[in-house]
Design a protein around this motif. Structure first.
Motif, PDB file in Angstrom:
ATOM      1  N   VAL A 115       0.803  -1.225   0.000  1.00 45.82           N
ATOM      2  CA  VAL A 115       0.000   0.000   0.000  1.00 45.82           C
ATOM      3  C   VAL A 115       0.834   1.273   0.000  1.00 45.82           C
ATOM      4  CG1 VAL A 115      -2.024  -1.095   1.037  1.00 45.82           C
ATOM      5  CG2 VAL A 115      -0.268  -0.063   2.517  1.00 45.82           C
ATOM      6  N   GLU A 116       2.089   1.176   0.422  1.00 45.34           N
ATOM      7  CA  GLU A 116       2.949   2.357   0.375  1.00 45.34           C
ATOM      8  C   GLU A 116       4.399   1.936   0.202  1.00 45.34           C
ATOM      9  OE1 GLU A 116       3.349   3.322   5.160  1.00 45.34           O
ATOM     10  OE2 GLU A 116       2.153   4.631   3.901  1.00 45.34           O
ATOM     11  N   ILE A 117       5.154   2.829  -0.462  1.00 45.01           N
ATOM     12  CA  ILE A 117       6.570   2.572  -0.703  1.00 45.01           C
ATOM     13  C   ILE A 117       7.361   3.754  -0.179  1.00 45.01           C
ATOM     14  CG2 ILE A 117       8.356   2.247  -2.460  1.00 45.01           C
ATOM     15  CD1 ILE A 117       6.161   0.936  -4.208  1.00 45.01           C
ATOM     16  N   HIS A 118       8.297   3.476   0.720  1.00 45.43           N
ATOM     17  CA  HIS A 118       9.217   4.478   1.258  1.00 45.43           C
ATOM     18  C   HIS A 118      10.562   4.228   0.588  1.00 45.43           C
ATOM     19  CE1 HIS A 118       6.619   5.653   4.734  1.00 45.43           C
ATOM     20  NE2 HIS A 118       6.082   4.486   4.422  1.00 45.43           N
ATOM     21  N   TYR A 119      11.094   5.240  -0.105  1.00 43.27           N
ATOM     22  CA  TYR A 119      12.314   5.045  -0.877  1.00 43.27           C
ATOM     23  C   TYR A 119      13.313   6.161  -0.602  1.00 43.27           C
ATOM     24  CZ  TYR A 119      10.163   8.601  -3.786  1.00 43.27           C
ATOM     25  OH  TYR A 119       9.575   9.768  -4.218  1.00 43.27           O
ATOM     26  N   LEU A 120      14.598   5.837  -0.757  1.00 48.36           N
ATOM     27  CA  LEU A 120      15.671   6.824  -0.650  1.00 48.36           C
ATOM     28  C   LEU A 120      16.003   7.336  -2.048  1.00 48.36           C
ATOM     29  CD1 LEU A 120      18.086   5.019   1.818  1.00 48.36           C
ATOM     30  CD2 LEU A 120      16.569   6.937   2.323  1.00 48.36           C
ATOM     31  N   GLY A 121      16.386   8.607  -2.132  1.00 48.74           N
ATOM     32  CA  GLY A 121      16.804   9.158  -3.423  1.00 48.74           C
ATOM     33  C   GLY A 121      15.635   9.603  -4.271  1.00 48.74           C
ATOM     34  N   ALA A 122      15.931   9.798  -5.535  1.00 49.07           N
ATOM     35  CA  ALA A 122      14.939  10.329  -6.470  1.00 49.07           C
ATOM     36  C   ALA A 122      14.164   9.208  -7.158  1.00 49.07           C
ATOM     37  CB  ALA A 122      15.646  11.178  -7.523  1.00 49.07           C
ATOM     38  N   ILE A 123      13.026   9.582  -7.728  1.00 43.56           N
ATOM     39  CA  ILE A 123      12.273   8.659  -8.577  1.00 43.56           C
ATOM     40  C   ILE A 123      13.044   8.532  -9.880  1.00 43.56           C
ATOM     41  CG2 ILE A 123      10.149   8.361  -9.906  1.00 43.56           C
ATOM     42  CD1 ILE A 123       8.675   9.729  -7.560  1.00 43.56           C
ATOM     43  N   THR A 124      13.401   7.313 -10.224  1.00 43.11           N
ATOM     44  CA  THR A 124      14.247   7.086 -11.397  1.00 43.11           C
ATOM     45  C   THR A 124      13.506   6.463 -12.577  1.00 43.11           C
ATOM     46  OG1 THR A 124      14.884   4.965 -10.446  1.00 43.11           O
ATOM     47  CG2 THR A 124      16.344   6.845 -10.016  1.00 43.11           C
ATOM     48  N   ASP A 125      12.225   6.136 -12.414  1.00 46.30           N
ATOM     49  CA  ASP A 125      11.459   5.479 -13.471  1.00 46.30           C
ATOM     50  C   ASP A 125      10.072   6.104 -13.537  1.00 46.30           C
ATOM     51  OD1 ASP A 125      11.128   2.015 -14.486  1.00 46.30           O
ATOM     52  OD2 ASP A 125       9.933   3.741 -15.095  1.00 46.30           O
ATOM     53  N   ALA A 126       9.842   6.947 -14.543  1.00 45.17           N
ATOM     54  CA  ALA A 126       8.564   7.659 -14.671  1.00 45.17           C
ATOM     55  C   ALA A 126       7.402   6.705 -14.926  1.00 45.17           C
ATOM     56  CB  ALA A 126       8.654   8.696 -15.780  1.00 45.17           C
ATOM     57  N   GLU A 127       7.631   5.642 -15.709  1.00 42.95           N
ATOM     58  CA  GLU A 127       6.564   4.663 -15.968  1.00 42.95           C
ATOM     59  C   GLU A 127       6.177   3.945 -14.684  1.00 42.95           C
ATOM     60  OE1 GLU A 127       7.002   3.216 -20.555  1.00 42.95           O
ATOM     61  OE2 GLU A 127       8.449   2.421 -19.128  1.00 42.95           O
ATOM     62  N   SER A 128       7.170   3.598 -13.896  1.00 44.14           N
ATOM     63  CA  SER A 128       6.922   2.942 -12.624  1.00 44.14           C
ATOM     64  C   SER A 128       6.148   3.861 -11.680  1.00 44.14           C
ATOM     65  CB  SER A 128       8.257   2.527 -11.991  1.00 44.14           C
ATOM     66  OG  SER A 128       8.049   1.967 -10.721  1.00 44.14           O
ATOM     67  N   GLU A 129       6.578   5.104 -11.602  1.00 44.05           N
ATOM     68  CA  GLU A 129       5.873   6.082 -10.755  1.00 44.05           C
ATOM     69  C   GLU A 129       4.417   6.203 -11.182  1.00 44.05           C
ATOM     70  OE1 GLU A 129       6.181  10.763  -9.405  1.00 44.05           O
ATOM     71  OE2 GLU A 129       7.078  10.143 -11.303  1.00 44.05           O
ATOM     72  N   ALA A 130       4.181   6.307 -12.470  1.00 44.92           N
ATOM     73  CA  ALA A 130       2.818   6.486 -12.984  1.00 44.92           C
ATOM     74  C   ALA A 130       1.920   5.302 -12.645  1.00 44.92           C
ATOM     75  CB  ALA A 130       2.864   6.711 -14.496  1.00 44.92           C
ATOM     76  N   ILE A 131       2.413   4.086 -12.830  1.00 40.25           N
ATOM     77  CA  ILE A 131       1.585   2.905 -12.581  1.00 40.25           C
ATOM     78  C   ILE A 131       1.309   2.747 -11.081  1.00 40.25           C
ATOM     79  CG2 ILE A 131       3.401   1.150 -12.441  1.00 40.25           C
ATOM     80  CD1 ILE A 131       1.628  -0.660 -14.129  1.00 40.25           C
ATOM     81  N   LEU A 132       2.307   3.050 -10.244  1.00 36.43           N
ATOM     82  CA  LEU A 132       2.108   2.962  -8.793  1.00 36.43           C
ATOM     83  C   LEU A 132       1.060   3.974  -8.326  1.00 36.43           C
ATOM     84  CD1 LEU A 132       5.823   2.439  -7.777  1.00 36.43           C
ATOM     85  CD2 LEU A 132       3.963   0.816  -7.320  1.00 36.43           C
ATOM     86  N   LYS A 133       1.149   5.191  -8.831  1.00 31.20           N
ATOM     87  CA  LYS A 133       0.166   6.219  -8.463  1.00 31.20           C
ATOM     88  C   LYS A 133      -1.224   5.846  -8.959  1.00 31.20           C
ATOM     89  CE  LYS A 133       3.161  10.235  -7.914  1.00 31.20           C
ATOM     90  NZ  LYS A 133       3.551  11.556  -8.466  1.00 31.20           N
ATOM     91  N   GLU A 134      -1.303   5.335 -10.201  1.00 27.07           N
ATOM     92  CA  GLU A 134      -2.602   4.940 -10.746  1.00 27.07           C
ATOM     93  C   GLU A 134      -3.250   3.843  -9.917  1.00 27.07           C
ATOM     94  OE1 GLU A 134      -2.429   3.789 -14.848  1.00 27.07           O
ATOM     95  OE2 GLU A 134      -4.594   3.503 -14.976  1.00 27.07           O
ATOM     96  N   ALA A 135      -2.421   2.978  -9.346  1.00 24.67           N
ATOM     97  CA  ALA A 135      -2.927   1.881  -8.509  1.00 24.67           C
ATOM     98  C   ALA A 135      -3.202   2.314  -7.073  1.00 24.67           C
ATOM     99  CB  ALA A 135      -1.932   0.723  -8.526  1.00 24.67           C
ATOM    100  N   GLY A 136      -2.913   3.569  -6.747  1.00 24.48           N
ATOM    101  CA  GLY A 136      -3.198   4.073  -5.403  1.00 24.48           C
ATOM    102  C   GLY A 136      -2.135   3.770  -4.373  1.00 24.48           C
ATOM    103  N   VAL A 137      -0.941   3.402  -4.796  1.00 22.75           N
ATOM    104  CA  VAL A 137       0.151   3.134  -3.858  1.00 22.75           C
ATOM    105  C   VAL A 137       0.740   4.472  -3.425  1.00 22.75           C
ATOM    106  CG1 VAL A 137       2.406   2.041  -3.534  1.00 22.75           C
ATOM    107  CG2 VAL A 137       0.652   0.900  -4.923  1.00 22.75           C
TER     108      VAL A 137
END
Length: 146
Positions: A115-137
């Motif tokens: 349900v949530e992802i805590h990560y260090l550093g920057a978002i490095t994959d725009a496609e990954s970010e988009a799909i995670l947000k679309e899924a409500g993560v």
């Protein structure tokens, strides 16, 4: 004498039936995980939970650089879905990671119930970010505090 399938043939038949649930016309696969011939999980190829299916919005075709083959990147493979179905303990859990997940891992995480992802550093994959947000993560950028 009753004419019935042997156990291996039966499990292969169940995987073929599972493939009928696939939502990608290019990747209609099914999978069964069994232990001592008892089914512990079934999976089929399809989009991550809650996201549109290929049959609704079309395939996301990418060409594999190594093999030159085209494949649909929208779907999670049947084998992975079976693995994820077998481990229900991840439902509702959070992931803490040193890097932002790639697209493949994002699909696995969505289907495993993260349900949530805590990560260090920057978002490095725009496609990954988009799909995670679309899924409500929920995505949370963290700073190392040690």
């Amino acid at each position: 004498m009753l004419d019935r399938l042997d156990k291996n043939s039966w499990l292969v038949a169940v995987s073929a039936l599972a493939a009928d649930r696939s939502s990608c016309p290019r990747n209609r696969q099914g999978a069964v995980l069994a232990k001592d011939f008892f089914i512990i999980a079934v999976g089929y190829s399809g989009s991550p939970k809650g996201l549109p299916h290929c049959e609704e919005v079309g395939c996301l075709i990418k060409k594999d650089v190594t093999s030159g083959l085209e494949r649909c990147e929208r779907v999670v493979h049947a084998e992975v879905n079976a693995l994820l179905s077998a481990g229900a303990l991840t439902k509702g859990a959070s992931l803490y990671t040193t890097g932002f997940p790639c697209l493949s891992c994002a699909k696995f995480l969505i289907n495993s119930g993260i349900v949530e992802i805590h990560y260090l550093g920057a978002i490095t994959d725009a496609e990954s970010e988009a799909i995670l947000k679309e899924a409500g993560v929920k995505l949370v950028e963290e700073k190392l505090k040690i």
